[in-house]
Scaffold this active site. Structure first.
Site, PDB file in Angstrom:
ATOM      1  N   ARG A  24      34.670  -4.875 -29.419  1.00  0.00           N
ATOM      2  CA  ARG A  24      35.765  -5.857 -29.320  1.00  0.00           C
ATOM      3  C   ARG A  24      35.232  -7.258 -29.080  1.00  0.00           C
ATOM      4  O   ARG A  24      34.421  -7.466 -28.169  1.00  0.00           O
ATOM      5  CB  ARG A  24      36.721  -5.480 -28.185  1.00  0.00           C
ATOM      6  CG  ARG A  24      38.020  -6.250 -28.260  1.00  0.00           C
ATOM      7  CD  ARG A  24      38.953  -5.917 -27.121  1.00  0.00           C
ATOM      8  NE  ARG A  24      38.742  -6.816 -26.003  1.00  0.00           N
ATOM      9  CZ  ARG A  24      39.209  -6.630 -24.776  1.00  0.00           C
ATOM     10  NH1 ARG A  24      39.908  -5.548 -24.491  1.00  0.00           N
ATOM     11  NH2 ARG A  24      38.987  -7.516 -23.827  1.00  0.00           N
TER      12      ARG A  24
ATOM     13  N   ASP B  29      45.454  -8.007 -22.734  1.00  0.00           N
ATOM     14  CA  ASP B  29      44.063  -8.068 -22.265  1.00  0.00           C
ATOM     15  C   ASP B  29      43.836  -9.141 -21.196  1.00  0.00           C
ATOM     16  O   ASP B  29      44.238 -10.297 -21.373  1.00  0.00           O
ATOM     17  CB  ASP B  29      43.115  -8.317 -23.447  1.00  0.00           C
ATOM     18  CG  ASP B  29      42.935  -7.044 -24.271  1.00  0.00           C
ATOM     19  OD1 ASP B  29      42.928  -5.947 -23.687  1.00  0.00           O
ATOM     20  OD2 ASP B  29      42.816  -7.146 -25.506  1.00  0.00           O
TER      21      ASP B  29
HETATM   22  C1  SIN Z   1      41.425  -2.371 -25.422  1.00  0.00           C
HETATM   23  O1  SIN Z   1      42.288  -2.447 -24.569  1.00  0.00           O
HETATM   24  O2  SIN Z   1      40.876  -3.370 -25.881  1.00  0.00           O
HETATM   25  C2  SIN Z   1      41.014  -1.020 -25.983  1.00  0.00           C
HETATM   26  C3  SIN Z   1      41.898  -0.646 -27.108  1.00  0.00           C
HETATM   27  C4  SIN Z   1      41.449   0.635 -27.766  1.00  0.00           C
HETATM   28  O3  SIN Z   1      40.382   1.180 -27.439  1.00  0.00           O
HETATM   29  O4  SIN Z   1      42.158   1.115 -28.641  1.00  0.00           O
END
Ligand code: SIN
Length: 277
Positions: free
Chosen positions: A265, A104
């Site tokens: 997230r 990320d």
């Molecule tokens: C992300 O890269 O944070 C997304 C991961 C996901 O949607 O599974």
């Protein structure tokens, strides 16, 4: 590793474990915090099932591990919660977050140490799994001459490739984040070496010709994505995943269009990647 407050069941020998025995809506005690942290260090990504969390409770869990990060594009944040990214896809989506292998926001000078994704809705016919890859193993399985070559290199990670390119966003003043990081990073907690390049953000290796850089990056991307280094997590509503961006990459499967998938997230700040021999 011994655990007294949680149960930890490995998903694959390479990466990933499911933790049970915790209600994450409640504050984590010191022992439980230490054990979740240990399980994360050992398995690189940990999963929880059947959690009922508000944004505040998810943020409180994240804050146990560090200060929370705000995404540089600031798009798709939950109302009144800039630290909560909405991860959503449906029949109107042209792209989804994370559909390419990545760590990320590795384009930032101090990329996040960890990310905590809480899933609320999953596609009705399956799909929408997330794949995770162990980047210690990626480094360890390179041949010694290629390890030595990579240990001396740095690479550019450029947010413009993703946010400007695939997502079609306009940069804020100052442009998208762009940083140079070691191709092999030393994990600040475990001291282990991890391969730190990814297809999403890494655009070139510093000091090599374009041809050399492209060839080496392609080989490293492909190597890091080796199936034997991976686990694959099948989400259910109210599952949560917590991954260590310093040692793992991930890839969100978008195999469920036009169906809907929705999660939130919370991301924990990290420090500047370094290499120590
Ligand atoms: C992300 O890269 O944070 C997304 C991961 C996901 O949607 O599974």
């Amino acid at each position: 590793m011994g655990y007294s407050t949680i149960e930890v069941r490995k998903l694959t020998p390479a990466i990933g474990a499911v933790i049970s025995g915790l209600d994450l809506a409640r504050p984590l005690g010191n022992q439980a915090f230490q054990e979740v942290h240990d399980a994360l260090m050992e398995n690189l990504v940990v999963f929880f099932r059947d959690q009922e969390l508000s944004h505040e409770q998810q943020k409180a869990f994240g804050r146990r591990f560090g200060e929370l990060h705000i995404h540089p594009t600031s798009i798709n944040t939950a109302r009144d919660h800039p630290e909560v990214l909405t991860i959503k896809a449906d029949e109107t989506s042209r792209y989804v977050a994370g559909e390419e292998w990545h760590s990320d926001v590795s384009c930032e000078a101090e990329p996040p140490m960890g990310s905590i994704l809480y899933m609320k809705e999953v596609p009705p016919d399956g799909g929408g799994d997330t794949l995770f890859a162990n980047m210690y193993r990626a480094f360890d399985t390179l041949s010694p001459p290629i390890q030595r070559l990579c240990e001396g290199l740095t690479a550019v990670h450029d947010g413009a490739q993703v946010y400007g390119g695939r997502f079609g966003l306009k940069p804020k003043e100052g442009g998208f984040p762009r940083s140079e990081h070691p191709v092999v990073r030393t994990h600040p907690v475990t001291g282990r070496k991890a391969l730190y390049v990814n297809r999403n953000f890494t655009t070139r290796i510093v000091g090599l010709s374009r041809t050399e850089s492209d060839a080496l990056l392609q080989m490293l991307f492909q190597h890091g994505e080796t199936p034997e280094f991976q686990c694959r997590f099948a989400w259910q509503p109210n599952s949560m995943a917590f991954w260590d961006n310093r040692a793992a990459m991930h890839h969100a499967m978008w195999d469920y269009f036009p169906h809907r998938r929705l999660g939130y997230r919370v991301t924990v700040k990290g420090d500047r990647p370094f290499y120590r021999s």
